[in-house]
Design a protein around this motif. Structure first.
Motif, PDB file in Angstrom:
ATOM      1  N   PRO A   1      27.781 -22.599  -2.916  1.00 54.86           N
ATOM      2  CA  PRO A   1      27.073 -22.876  -2.717  1.00 54.86           C
ATOM      3  C   PRO A   1      25.722 -22.609  -1.779  1.00 54.86           C
ATOM      4  O   PRO A   1      26.475 -21.525  -0.568  1.00 54.86           O
ATOM      5  N   SER A   2      24.695 -22.383  -1.342  1.00 56.34           N
ATOM      6  CA  SER A   2      23.562 -21.959  -0.926  1.00 56.34           C
ATOM      7  C   SER A   2      23.706 -22.178   0.368  1.00 56.34           C
ATOM      8  O   SER A   2      24.353 -24.009   0.787  1.00 56.34           O
ATOM      9  N   ASP A   3      23.432 -21.694   1.630  1.00 50.29           N
ATOM     10  CA  ASP A   3      24.146 -22.141   2.748  1.00 50.29           C
ATOM     11  C   ASP A   3      22.576 -22.270   3.711  1.00 50.29           C
ATOM     12  O   ASP A   3      21.451 -21.308   4.061  1.00 50.29           O
ATOM     13  N   PRO A   4      21.738 -23.612   3.876  1.00 51.64           N
ATOM     14  CA  PRO A   4      21.169 -23.777   4.178  1.00 51.64           C
ATOM     15  C   PRO A   4      20.716 -23.327   5.734  1.00 51.64           C
ATOM     16  O   PRO A   4      19.582 -23.394   6.237  1.00 51.64           O
ATOM     17  N   THR A   5      21.291 -22.420   6.683  1.00 52.34           N
ATOM     18  CA  THR A   5      21.658 -22.620   7.996  1.00 52.34           C
ATOM     19  C   THR A   5      21.036 -20.484   8.058  1.00 52.34           C
ATOM     20  O   THR A   5      21.126 -19.857   9.026  1.00 52.34           O
ATOM     21  N   LEU A   6      21.711 -20.057   6.752  1.00 46.94           N
ATOM     22  CA  LEU A   6      21.135 -18.795   6.193  1.00 46.94           C
ATOM     23  C   LEU A   6      19.694 -18.185   5.779  1.00 46.94           C
ATOM     24  O   LEU A   6      18.418 -19.284   4.963  1.00 46.94           O
ATOM     25  N   PRO A   7      18.975 -17.520   6.566  1.00 49.55           N
ATOM     26  CA  PRO A   7      17.475 -17.538   5.886  1.00 49.55           C
ATOM     27  C   PRO A   7      17.299 -17.462   4.688  1.00 49.55           C
ATOM     28  O   PRO A   7      18.412 -17.124   3.699  1.00 49.55           O
ATOM     29  N   ASP A   8      15.997 -18.330   4.090  1.00 49.88           N
ATOM     30  CA  ASP A   8      15.878 -17.989   2.021  1.00 49.88           C
ATOM     31  C   ASP A   8      15.701 -16.697   1.793  1.00 49.88           C
ATOM     32  O   ASP A   8      14.460 -16.703   2.045  1.00 49.88           O
ATOM     33  N   TYR A   9      16.409 -16.041   1.446  1.00 51.16           N
ATOM     34  CA  TYR A   9      16.291 -15.029   0.812  1.00 51.16           C
ATOM     35  C   TYR A   9      15.574 -15.380  -0.386  1.00 51.16           C
ATOM     36  O   TYR A   9      15.035 -14.113  -1.542  1.00 51.16           O
ATOM     37  N   GLY A  10      15.766 -16.355  -1.193  1.00 52.31           N
ATOM     38  CA  GLY A  10      15.486 -16.560  -2.372  1.00 52.31           C
ATOM     39  C   GLY A  10      16.985 -16.136  -2.692  1.00 52.31           C
ATOM     40  O   GLY A  10      16.788 -17.150  -4.581  1.00 52.31           O
TER      41      GLY A  10
END
Length: 247
Positions: free
Chosen positions: A221-230
């Protein structure tokens, strides 16, 4: 017009911005990739893989650390000058201390990983080039992380990179990879823009099924602690080459 790999100045990859955004601390998503890959590498006896390759190594050291559990020789293949310079410093001087937590997790999950960070990198050899410069069938195991989908906006070129990835190992050679899911064209740092080719688990499965046996595709799953690259998370893959695909 879609941006192709050769349209990009890879020598100017923003290493420090990329490390600051992604690898100066161990994020949950990368810990999940490490856990997935450790399960893969635990299937190999130490030193049982003669030649491994990391495709488009970039400044990310943890795939090299993971491969050290099984490999006698690891080629880190990289095209960009800034990434080459960073890797050269990591391999021939003291590696950055920020990689120590990555190494510790790799070693804890797979004790065959050498006990020190320096030891884990001692079998790595830096090679200037990219997928297109590798001879078919030159390796026993190939690894690739966030490369094919982040090197072009063109889906046909993405598929060609995947074919070449499989083709660089011997038939029945082993494959392990991770992809950003649904990665669009994205920015690193304040301004730099880089190509993205959105893919997901279904697309990865479709592309690799004709090329591989024992294919296993999973999702992180997407990790909210990483930058949002889309993107919408990561796709992980293991398999063996069914045959040497035409490239």
């Amino acid at each position: 017009m879609a941006i192709l790999n050769d349209d990009v100045n890879w020598d100017s990859w923003p290493v420090e911005d990329y490390l600051a955004e992604n690898y100066r601390e161990l994020h949950l998503a990368d810990a999940a990739v490490i856990a997935h890959h450790c399960a893969f590498y635990r299937g190999f006896a130490p030193g049982s893989v003669g030649r491994s390759v990391e495709i488009g190594a970039g400044p990310n050291l943890y795939p090299l650390i993971l491969a050290a559990a099984a490999s006698r020789h690891i080629d880190a293949v990289e095209a960009g000058a800034s990434n080459m310079a960073y890797l050269d410093r990591q391999l021939h001087r003291a590696p950055d201390p920020s990689w120590l937590p990555f190494h510790a997790l790799c070693h804890r999950l797979n004790p065959d990983v050498p006990a020190t960070l320096e030891g884990s990198l001692s079998s790595v050899h830096l090679v200037h080039g990219d997928l297109r410069s590798l001879p078919p069938g030159g390796y026993d195991l190939a690894s690739m992380h966030f490369v094919a989908e982040g090197a072009t906006e063109d889906f046909e070129e993405f598929k060609d990179f995947c074919r070449r990835f499989v083709g660089c190992v011997v038939p029945d050679g082993h494959l392990v990879a991770a992809f950003m899911e649904n990665l669009p064209t994205y920015r690193i740092g304040a301004a730099s823009r880089w190509p993205g080719c959105p893919v997901d688990t279904d697309i990865i499965t479709e592309v690799f099924t004709p090329l591989t046996n024992r294919l296993a595709v999973g999702h992180i799953p997407s990790d909210p602690t990483l930058p949002d690259y889309g993107d919408s998370g990561m796709v992980v893959l293991t398999g063996v080459a069914a045959a040497r695909p035409a490239v």
